[in-house]
Scaffold this active site. Structure first.
Site, PDB file in Angstrom:
ATOM      1  N   LYS A  36       0.692  10.778  -1.293  1.00  0.00           N
ATOM      2  CA  LYS A  36       1.302   9.735  -2.132  1.00  0.00           C
ATOM      3  C   LYS A  36       0.516   8.424  -1.985  1.00  0.00           C
ATOM      4  O   LYS A  36      -0.300   8.286  -1.062  1.00  0.00           O
ATOM      5  CB  LYS A  36       2.760   9.519  -1.716  1.00  0.00           C
ATOM      6  CG  LYS A  36       2.914   8.922  -0.321  1.00  0.00           C
ATOM      7  CD  LYS A  36       4.377   8.895   0.116  1.00  0.00           C
ATOM      8  CE  LYS A  36       4.498   8.310   1.509  1.00  0.00           C
ATOM      9  NZ  LYS A  36       5.669   8.835   2.229  1.00  0.00           N
ATOM     10  N   TYR A 275      -9.932 -24.225   6.316  1.00  0.00           N
ATOM     11  CA  TYR A 275      -8.798 -25.018   5.828  1.00  0.00           C
ATOM     12  C   TYR A 275      -7.846 -25.408   6.959  1.00  0.00           C
ATOM     13  O   TYR A 275      -7.600 -24.616   7.867  1.00  0.00           O
ATOM     14  CB  TYR A 275      -7.999 -24.209   4.813  1.00  0.00           C
ATOM     15  CG  TYR A 275      -8.690 -23.980   3.503  1.00  0.00           C
ATOM     16  CD1 TYR A 275      -8.993 -25.051   2.651  1.00  0.00           C
ATOM     17  CD2 TYR A 275      -9.033 -22.694   3.092  1.00  0.00           C
ATOM     18  CE1 TYR A 275      -9.622 -24.824   1.430  1.00  0.00           C
ATOM     19  CE2 TYR A 275      -9.657 -22.462   1.875  1.00  0.00           C
ATOM     20  CZ  TYR A 275      -9.949 -23.539   1.056  1.00  0.00           C
ATOM     21  OH  TYR A 275     -10.572 -23.313  -0.150  1.00  0.00           O
TER      22      TYR A 275
HETATM   23  C1  PLP Z   1       5.591   9.641   3.392  1.00  0.00           C
HETATM   24  C2  PLP Z   1       6.412  10.829   3.620  1.00  0.00           C
HETATM   25  C3  PLP Z   1       6.034  11.807   4.543  1.00  0.00           C
HETATM   26  C4  PLP Z   1       4.840  11.657   5.454  1.00  0.00           C
HETATM   27  O1  PLP Z   1       5.161  10.864   6.579  1.00  0.00           O
HETATM   28  P1  PLP Z   1       4.084  10.495   7.691  1.00  0.00           P
HETATM   29  O2  PLP Z   1       4.827   9.669   8.674  1.00  0.00           O
HETATM   30  O3  PLP Z   1       3.025   9.709   6.998  1.00  0.00           O
HETATM   31  O4  PLP Z   1       3.573  11.769   8.235  1.00  0.00           O
HETATM   32  C5  PLP Z   1       6.809  12.955   4.611  1.00  0.00           C
HETATM   33  N1  PLP Z   1       7.921  13.100   3.855  1.00  0.00           N
HETATM   34  C6  PLP Z   1       8.321  12.168   2.971  1.00  0.00           C
HETATM   35  C7  PLP Z   1       9.562  12.380   2.184  1.00  0.00           C
HETATM   36  C8  PLP Z   1       7.593  10.994   2.834  1.00  0.00           C
HETATM   37  O5  PLP Z   1       8.003  10.056   1.976  1.00  0.00           O
END
Ligand code: PLP
Length: 389
Positions: A36, A275
């Site tokens: 994702k 800055y």
């Molecule tokens: C992002 C996600 C994962 C992966 O989690 P990690 O901690 O990156 O391994 C697994 N399941 C769902 C539903 C997620 O949203």
């Protein structure tokens, strides 16, 4: 060839992602790569292509749009959309592109059923496969265990939908101190899964998964039928700084980020830089102005902490560490190179990555940044990327 719009070079070594995937798939037995958010900034299509080549049969993305992009790129395997359908167009895409959605509320089932009915008016359609998402303690998305009876009776009445997977997500798998909450979530999920398996809806063939990276590595009992690792694929240790650090050893980060030295200058004792004049030279110093700043997603939070003696963060050049001086600007950041006299304009400075003792690890950069490697990857990965082959 496109003209790069900034000075940042993000180089992804997909062979390290492949290495991590093989390790995780070996330990878990059936790892579904979570790609994702553009594969946590590493590139959706490039990452999927590399893992597809070594046999990954299923991918998990976030939105239905991401899933459709992956299909468009030619992936014929199973694609899971973890966030589920949210709009009319999402529901159509699910059916048209054969995407497996996480479903977390009854209204989504009703809309999916409607979409299928409307489509099958012109041609008969096979039942749509879905994954049911259960909330066992994260309290974000998902059916609660209390909703299970009404969910089951709805599903028994609608044969347009076929449940192929049941899933839940853990809140504390990376924290050895919060083992009890993991156990509690697993217990609740176990009850839901067996109720589904004994129903007419799920059946004995139902695939279950609850493990993220941390649970895959630390909880053998939670590996179930498949696992959903994300962060460990990209080489960050989910147990960094905990008593379980050892369980996440051997993962290889895949993202290297560099920026050029734009100018090298002298700062006289007492002179200020950048800055707000938050940094004054305690002695004569050599300074490198590096072409990276907050517009490149290198956060301004890495500026020297005012009133504190420590730097906000470090970069690496010529194999040595250089601390940030003063405020991080939009496209520039100053670092102290007094002890790296060979520094010249045009040198490439490492912001993330490298090897050896002075490598800038994702966990370390995240620590200076006040965040976690997930965010560091997602943000730095927004810059133009290139792939090592
Ligand atoms: C992002 C996600 C994962 C992966 O989690 P990690 O901690 O990156 O391994 C697994 N399941 C769902 C539903 C997620 O949203």
């Amino acid at each position: 060839m496109s003209i790069p719009y900034n000075n940042i070079d993000v180089c992804i070594d997909v062979s390290n992602i492949v290495h991590n995937y093989k390790q995780l798939d070996h330990v878990g037995g059936n790892a579904i790569p979570v790609i994702k958010s553009d594969a946590y900034g590493h590139g959706l299509i490039e990452t999927a292509r590399a893992l597809d080549n070594v046999g990954a049969a299923t991918f998990a993305v976030g939105t239905v749009g991401e899933a459709a992009l992956l299909r468009e790129a030619g992936f014929s395997g199973r694609i899971i959309a973890l966030l589920g359908p949210q709009s009319r167009s999402d529901f159509n895409l699910l059916c048209e592109r054969n995407i497996l959605p996480f479903i977390s509320r009854l209204e989504q089932l009703e809309l999916l059923h409607e979409t299928i009915s409307a489509r099958s008016a012109s041609m008969p359609a096979a039942p749509a496969p879905v994954a049911l998402k259960f909330d066992t303690g994260m309290a974000r998305l998902g059916f609660t265990p209390e909703e299970l009876p009404s969910l089951l009776s709805w599903l028994e009445e609608h044969d347009s939908i076929h449940v192929v997977m049941a899933s839940s997500h853990l809140a504390t798998a990376d924290d050895p101190e919060q083992k009890n909450f993991v156990k509690e979530q697993a217990r609740i999920f176990g009850g839901v899964a067996s109720a589904l398996r004994f129903s007419n809806v799920g059946g004995a063939l139902l695939e279950t998964n609850i493990a993220n990276s941390a649970a895959l590595l630390a909880y053998p009992d939670l590996r179930l039928d498949s696992q959903r690792p994300g962060i460990a694929l990209y080489g960050a240790n989910p147990f960094h700084g905990t008593a379980w650090e050892e369980k996440g050893r051997g993962l290889l980060p895949a993202m290297n980020v560099t920026a050029p030295v734009l100018q090298v200058r002298t700062l006289k004792k007492g002179q200020s830089i950048s800055y707000g004049r938050t940094f004054h030279a305690p002695r004569d110093m050599r300074v490198a102005i590096v072409g990276v700043g907050y517009a490149d997603c290198y956060t301004r939070g890495l500026s020297t902490r005012e009133g504190a003696s420590g730097s906000g963060g470090w970069m690496q050049l010529h194999g040595k560490r250089a601390p940030i001086m003063g405020r991080v600007c939009m496209q520039m950041t100053a670092v102290d190179v007094t002890d790296i006299p060979e520094t010249r304009a045009g040198d490439r400075v490492l912001i993330l990555g490298g090897s050896g003792a002075n490598a800038i690890t994702p966990e370390e950069l995240a620590g200076w940044w006040g965040t976690i490697p997930y965010e560091v990857f997602c943000l730095l990965g927004l810059n133009k990327r290139r792939y090592l082959d």
